[in-house]
Design an enzyme around this catalytic site. Structure first.
Site, PDB file in Angstrom:
ATOM      1  N   ASP A  64      44.037  37.870  43.853  1.00  0.00           N
ATOM      2  CA  ASP A  64      43.859  39.200  44.538  1.00  0.00           C
ATOM      3  C   ASP A  64      43.524  40.333  43.925  1.00  0.00           C
ATOM      4  O   ASP A  64      43.752  41.146  42.379  1.00  0.00           O
ATOM      5  CB  ASP A  64      44.449  39.874  45.358  1.00  0.00           C
ATOM      6  CG  ASP A  64      44.333  40.655  46.504  1.00  0.00           C
ATOM      7  OD1 ASP A  64      43.202  40.674  46.703  1.00  0.00           O
ATOM      8  OD2 ASP A  64      45.204  41.372  47.015  1.00  0.00           O
TER       9      ASP A  64
ATOM     10  N   ASP B  78      43.038  44.441  45.281  1.00  0.00           N
ATOM     11  CA  ASP B  78      44.038  46.006  45.581  1.00  0.00           C
ATOM     12  C   ASP B  78      45.092  45.138  46.202  1.00  0.00           C
ATOM     13  O   ASP B  78      45.687  44.581  46.314  1.00  0.00           O
ATOM     14  CB  ASP B  78      43.254  46.037  46.943  1.00  0.00           C
ATOM     15  CG  ASP B  78      41.473  46.840  46.980  1.00  0.00           C
ATOM     16  OD1 ASP B  78      41.324  46.520  45.426  1.00  0.00           O
ATOM     17  OD2 ASP B  78      41.099  46.889  47.874  1.00  0.00           O
TER      18      ASP B  78
END
Length: 273
Positions: free
Chosen positions: A9, A11
């Site tokens: 991922d 963020d």
């Protein structure tokens, strides 16, 4: 060292904040963002916020300068570089957008470490405004997953990746609730690394029986690096042991293989090198 796919991922995983919120806050648009947030999906809201920032005189260069100041743990970049140097195939699956991610990765000098970026597309229109569109066009059809936001189901990307590999092991790193669905698609022999005390970790803690992958939590960039490199070493040793054992199998043994047909999905964006 081969046979390992690491999916990040972005963020609050590679960087320490949400890049959308960071840009909105740093450019002084927080109040409007909070006002509009209840009225539209997040992805549509970010496209609207880019319109507002543009109307206030902010250019994409202004946005890029803000992105270059995004907080990141000092061990996050070395972790990415080490995983790539060890031969892992690194990919990003993120609900941010391509402009934000590419700007930050280029600034950090790790753009070339990733073979693909799966995220919401973005481009500059004829007025110079940054436009942000959904990874999945929910205005024309639903992706059919009740766990994920309408613009992106990360498990669809994970299933495509799984269909494209054979014996490789997957390591998935994430923090948010949107990372729970793809974690459900990981199998025995795969690994999920949820960030401790974040939504993905909490969901896994409440539903540990539904996760087939081995779970290894982390709290910050230092732990991310330690855990990730430990798992890469572990998988590599297991692969080497399996290869050595395979050399002892009689040559007249026959094996059957089954090829899985991949579902047609939005294509990942290849990273130029």
């Amino acid at each position: 060292m081969a046979g390992i796919v690491v999916v990040f991922d972005f963020d609050k995983t590679i960087i320490d904040v949400d890049s959308d919120n960071w840009v909105v806050d740093e450019l002084g648009a927080t109040d409007l963002f909070n006002q509009l947030h209840p009225t539209m999906p997040w992805n549509s809201l970010m496209d609207r916020m880019m319109k507002e920032l543009h109307s206030q005189g902010n250019t994409t260069d202004d946005i890029a300068e803000v992105l270059k100041k995004v907080p990141i743990h000092p061990r996050a970049v070395p972790a990415v570089k080490s995983a790539r140097a060890l031969g892992c195939d690194l990919k990003i699956v993120s609900d941010a957008n391509l402009f934000f991610i590419e700007t930050i990765l280029k600034h950090l000098g790790i753009m070339e470490c990733f073979s693909e970026i799966n995220t919401n597309p973005s481009f500059l229109d004829e007025e110079g405004r940054l436009r942000i569109f959904p990874h999945h066009d929910f205005t024309s059809s639903s992706h059919g997953c009740s766990l994920c936001p309408p613009n992106m189901c990360k498990s669809m990307v994970i299933k495509r990746i799984q269909a494209s590999i054979s014996t490789e092991k997957l390591i998935y790193l994430g923090d948010g609730s949107g990372d729970f669905c793809p974690s459900l698609k990981l199998g025995n022999g795969d690994y999920v690394m949820p960030r401790k005390n974040f939504p993905l970790w909490e969901l896994i803690c409440r539903n540990p029986g539904v996760i087939k992958a081995e779970i290894h939590e982390w709290s910050d960039g230092e732990e991310l690096e330690d855990v990730l490199l430990h798992l890469i070493k572990k998988i590599s040793e297991e692969n080497n042991n399996s290869a050595a054992a395979a050399m002892l199998i009689p040559i007249d043994c026959k094996f059957e293989t089954m090829a899985a047909q991949a579902q047609t999905l939005p294509q990942a964006l290849p990273v130029p090198h």
